[in-house]
Design a protein around this motif. Structure first.
Motif, PDB file in Angstrom:
ATOM      1  N   LEU A  27       0.804  -1.219   0.000  1.00  0.00           N
ATOM      2  CA  LEU A  27       0.000   0.000   0.000  1.00  0.00           C
ATOM      3  C   LEU A  27       0.840   1.273   0.000  1.00  0.00           C
ATOM      4  CD1 LEU A  27      -2.705  -1.144   2.577  1.00  0.00           C
ATOM      5  CD2 LEU A  27      -2.986  -0.909   0.108  1.00  0.00           C
ATOM      6  N   GLY A  28       2.094   1.175   0.418  1.00  0.00           N
ATOM      7  CA  GLY A  28       2.942   2.367   0.451  1.00  0.00           C
ATOM      8  C   GLY A  28       2.490   3.405   1.465  1.00  0.00           C
ATOM      9  N   LEU A  29       1.903   2.939   2.571  1.00  0.00           N
ATOM     10  CA  LEU A  29       1.437   3.865   3.609  1.00  0.00           C
ATOM     11  C   LEU A  29       2.627   4.519   4.302  1.00  0.00           C
ATOM     12  CD1 LEU A  29      -1.290   1.582   5.211  1.00  0.00           C
ATOM     13  CD2 LEU A  29      -1.658   3.458   3.601  1.00  0.00           C
ATOM     14  N   VAL A  30       2.485   5.768   4.640  1.00  0.00           N
ATOM     15  CA  VAL A  30       3.558   6.466   5.344  1.00  0.00           C
ATOM     16  C   VAL A  30       3.008   7.080   6.635  1.00  0.00           C
ATOM     17  CG1 VAL A  30       4.947   6.962   3.319  1.00  0.00           C
ATOM     18  CG2 VAL A  30       3.152   8.558   3.968  1.00  0.00           C
ATOM     19  N   PRO A  31       3.811   7.082   7.688  1.00  0.00           N
ATOM     20  CA  PRO A  31       3.359   7.686   8.950  1.00  0.00           C
ATOM     21  C   PRO A  31       3.342   9.206   8.851  1.00  0.00           C
ATOM     22  CG  PRO A  31       5.628   6.974   9.148  1.00  0.00           C
ATOM     23  CD  PRO A  31       5.165   6.502   7.803  1.00  0.00           C
ATOM     24  N   ARG A  32       2.414   9.810   9.583  1.00  0.00           N
ATOM     25  CA  ARG A  32       2.339  11.272   9.636  1.00  0.00           C
ATOM     26  C   ARG A  32       2.477  11.803  11.058  1.00  0.00           C
ATOM     27  NH1 ARG A  32       4.025  11.705   5.497  1.00  0.00           N
ATOM     28  NH2 ARG A  32       3.029  12.252   3.527  1.00  0.00           N
ATOM     29  N   THR A  33       2.174  10.958  12.059  1.00  0.00           N
ATOM     30  CA  THR A  33       2.206  11.411  13.453  1.00  0.00           C
ATOM     31  C   THR A  33       3.082  10.480  14.274  1.00  0.00           C
ATOM     32  OG1 THR A  33      -0.066  12.222  13.214  1.00  0.00           O
ATOM     33  CG2 THR A  33       0.796  12.033  15.451  1.00  0.00           C
ATOM     34  N   LEU A  34       3.940  11.079  15.067  1.00  0.00           N
ATOM     35  CA  LEU A  34       4.785  10.350  16.007  1.00  0.00           C
ATOM     36  C   LEU A  34       4.279  10.645  17.411  1.00  0.00           C
ATOM     37  CD1 LEU A  34       7.307   8.755  16.934  1.00  0.00           C
ATOM     38  CD2 LEU A  34       8.619  10.892  16.667  1.00  0.00           C
ATOM     39  N   LEU A  35       3.737   9.636  18.081  1.00  0.00           N
ATOM     40  CA  LEU A  35       3.187   9.799  19.425  1.00  0.00           C
ATOM     41  C   LEU A  35       4.232   9.387  20.459  1.00  0.00           C
ATOM     42  CD1 LEU A  35      -0.354   8.226  18.879  1.00  0.00           C
ATOM     43  CD2 LEU A  35       0.269  10.644  18.778  1.00  0.00           C
ATOM     44  N   VAL A  36       4.491  10.288  21.399  1.00  0.00           N
ATOM     45  CA  VAL A  36       5.515  10.022  22.409  1.00  0.00           C
ATOM     46  C   VAL A  36       5.041  10.504  23.774  1.00  0.00           C
ATOM     47  CG1 VAL A  36       7.441  10.186  20.779  1.00  0.00           C
ATOM     48  CG2 VAL A  36       6.657  12.238  21.990  1.00  0.00           C
ATOM     49  N   PRO A  37       5.620   9.947  24.856  1.00  0.00           N
ATOM     50  CA  PRO A  37       5.371  10.488  26.200  1.00  0.00           C
ATOM     51  C   PRO A  37       6.224  11.742  26.406  1.00  0.00           C
ATOM     52  CG  PRO A  37       6.905   8.679  26.352  1.00  0.00           C
ATOM     53  CD  PRO A  37       6.504   8.756  24.910  1.00  0.00           C
ATOM     54  N   GLN A  38       6.020  12.406  27.524  1.00  0.00           N
ATOM     55  CA  GLN A  38       6.785  13.621  27.812  1.00  0.00           C
ATOM     56  C   GLN A  38       8.292  13.360  27.812  1.00  0.00           C
ATOM     57  OE1 GLN A  38       5.151  14.723  31.608  1.00  0.00           O
ATOM     58  NE2 GLN A  38       3.512  15.950  30.714  1.00  0.00           N
TER      59      GLN A  38
ATOM     60  N   VAL B 151       3.664  14.402  18.494  1.00  0.00           N
ATOM     61  CA  VAL B 151       2.576  14.751  19.407  1.00  0.00           C
ATOM     62  C   VAL B 151       2.902  14.138  20.758  1.00  0.00           C
ATOM     63  CG1 VAL B 151       0.135  14.445  19.950  1.00  0.00           C
ATOM     64  CG2 VAL B 151       0.842  14.908  17.594  1.00  0.00           C
ATOM     65  N   VAL B 152       2.966  14.981  21.778  1.00  0.00           N
ATOM     66  CA  VAL B 152       3.252  14.518  23.134  1.00  0.00           C
ATOM     67  C   VAL B 152       1.929  14.203  23.830  1.00  0.00           C
ATOM     68  CG1 VAL B 152       4.299  15.086  25.361  1.00  0.00           C
ATOM     69  CG2 VAL B 152       5.350  15.905  23.231  1.00  0.00           C
ATOM     70  N   VAL B 153       1.778  12.959  24.271  1.00  0.00           N
ATOM     71  CA  VAL B 153       0.579  12.555  25.010  1.00  0.00           C
ATOM     72  C   VAL B 153       0.932  12.633  26.493  1.00  0.00           C
ATOM     73  CG1 VAL B 153      -1.207  10.802  25.285  1.00  0.00           C
ATOM     74  CG2 VAL B 153       0.007  11.013  23.097  1.00  0.00           C
ATOM     75  N   ASP B 154       0.527  13.710  27.124  1.00  0.00           N
ATOM     76  CA  ASP B 154       1.030  14.064  28.451  1.00  0.00           C
ATOM     77  C   ASP B 154       0.675  13.058  29.535  1.00  0.00           C
ATOM     78  OD1 ASP B 154       2.424  16.543  27.941  1.00  0.00           O
ATOM     79  OD2 ASP B 154       0.471  17.419  27.511  1.00  0.00           O
ATOM     80  N   TYR B 155      -0.429  12.342  29.404  1.00  0.00           N
ATOM     81  CA  TYR B 155      -0.816  11.453  30.507  1.00  0.00           C
ATOM     82  C   TYR B 155      -0.126  10.091  30.428  1.00  0.00           C
ATOM     83  CZ  TYR B 155      -4.046   8.408  27.898  1.00  0.00           C
ATOM     84  OH  TYR B 155      -4.591   7.479  27.046  1.00  0.00           O
ATOM     85  N   TRP B 156       0.541   9.788  29.329  1.00  0.00           N
ATOM     86  CA  TRP B 156       1.280   8.530  29.239  1.00  0.00           C
ATOM     87  C   TRP B 156       2.442   8.539  30.217  1.00  0.00           C
ATOM     88  CZ3 TRP B 156       1.782   7.512  23.224  1.00  0.00           C
ATOM     89  CH2 TRP B 156       0.533   7.095  22.744  1.00  0.00           C
ATOM     90  N   THR B 157       2.615   7.469  30.957  1.00  0.00           N
ATOM     91  CA  THR B 157       3.660   7.417  31.990  1.00  0.00           C
ATOM     92  C   THR B 157       4.837   6.529  31.610  1.00  0.00           C
ATOM     93  OG1 THR B 157       2.460   5.626  33.112  1.00  0.00           O
ATOM     94  CG2 THR B 157       2.042   7.879  33.864  1.00  0.00           C
ATOM     95  N   ASP B 158       4.675   5.650  30.623  1.00  0.00           N
ATOM     96  CA  ASP B 158       5.809   4.846  30.177  1.00  0.00           C
ATOM     97  C   ASP B 158       6.780   5.753  29.429  1.00  0.00           C
ATOM     98  OD1 ASP B 158       7.427   3.117  28.301  1.00  0.00           O
ATOM     99  OD2 ASP B 158       6.386   1.564  29.435  1.00  0.00           O
ATOM    100  N   ALA B 159       8.021   5.779  29.873  1.00  0.00           N
ATOM    101  CA  ALA B 159       8.996   6.735  29.346  1.00  0.00           C
ATOM    102  C   ALA B 159       9.667   6.274  28.064  1.00  0.00           C
ATOM    103  CB  ALA B 159      10.072   7.017  30.402  1.00  0.00           C
ATOM    104  N   ASN B 160       9.362   5.073  27.581  1.00  0.00           N
ATOM    105  CA  ASN B 160      10.109   4.512  26.457  1.00  0.00           C
ATOM    106  C   ASN B 160       9.277   4.204  25.215  1.00  0.00           C
ATOM    107  OD1 ASN B 160      12.650   4.268  27.995  1.00  0.00           O
ATOM    108  ND2 ASN B 160      11.520   2.741  29.176  1.00  0.00           N
ATOM    109  N   ASN B 161       8.006   3.877  25.387  1.00  0.00           N
ATOM    110  CA  ASN B 161       7.197   3.458  24.244  1.00  0.00           C
ATOM    111  C   ASN B 161       6.879   4.627  23.320  1.00  0.00           C
ATOM    112  OD1 ASN B 161       7.238   1.005  25.505  1.00  0.00           O
ATOM    113  ND2 ASN B 161       5.089   1.029  26.120  1.00  0.00           N
TER     114      ASN B 161
END
Length: 204
Positions: free
Chosen positions: A82-93, A127-137
């Motif tokens: 399909l050649g899909l490409v990512p547009r958003t990188l979700l990370v913890p603080q 995009v920083v998801v502030d409530y996520w507590t895992d520091a690595n995923n």
């Protein structure tokens, strides 16, 4: 006579903020908890889903590898890529700085050779998801216009929460205890539509 009326006025705002946060977490928890998909009873991130589950810390090499996995996802009917490409990188603080350096700088981070930063060409939005507590995923999500991702539906199309105040002086708690009661109602549901638009790195 000396009641803090300002405190009473803040109650509806607090309820509205809580409703917004609850909806926010409802959506992002599909990703954070690696929710099981109803279509095949398999976790969103799984080897059976085009190997869209990784375990490597966030870095240039792991991002490039994850993007390649998404690009190689295939159509369920034709088996063509399909050649899909990512547009958003979700990370913890904890990964905010790393995400910014990887996606926004022209040159590779800490490169002695001043090498061009290939990751910047991906056009990723961190995009920083502030409530996520895992520091690595960390996680990648494709453009929703190119593939279905998560769908949320609202009861009777009411996207905004409803706020109710019980303040009739002759009924309920106002009559028996001189007590006002606020209630907020927000009815919605949702689910994951297609695993191909996701990549998840669950890092030990």
């Amino acid at each position: 006579a000396n009641d803090d009326l300002g405190q009473m006025r803040r109650i509806p705002r607090k309820l509205a903020r809580a409703a917004a946060q609850t909806l926010h977490e409802f959506v992002y928890d599909f990703i954070r908890t690696n929710a099981t998909m109803t279509t095949d009873s398999v976790a969103l991130f799984n080897a059976a889903h085009g190997s869209n589950l990784g375990s490597t810390a966030l870095a240039a090499a792991s991002l490039a590898a994850a993007r390649l996995v998404m690009k190689k996802q295939t159509d369920p009917d034709s088996a063509k890529r399909l050649g899909l490409v990512p547009r958003t990188l979700l990370v913890p603080q904890d990964l905010e700085q790393t995400a910014y350096e990887l996606t926004a700088t022209d040159r590779e981070v800490a490169s002695a050779n001043n090498t061009l930063n290939f990751i910047k060409t991906f056009g990723l939005t961190p995009v920083v998801v502030d409530y996520w507590t895992d520091a690595n995923n960390w996680f990648l999500v494709a453009e929703p216009g190119s593939v279905s991702t998560i769908e949320v539906g609202f009861f009777q199309g009411r996207e905004e929460p409803e706020l109710f105040l019980q303040d009739e002086p002759t009924v309920g708690a106002v009559f028996t205890n001189d007590r006002l009661t606020w209630k907020i109602r927000h009815i919605y549901g949702g689910g994951i539509l297609d695993y191909r638009g996701f990549f998840g790195a669950v890092v030990a």
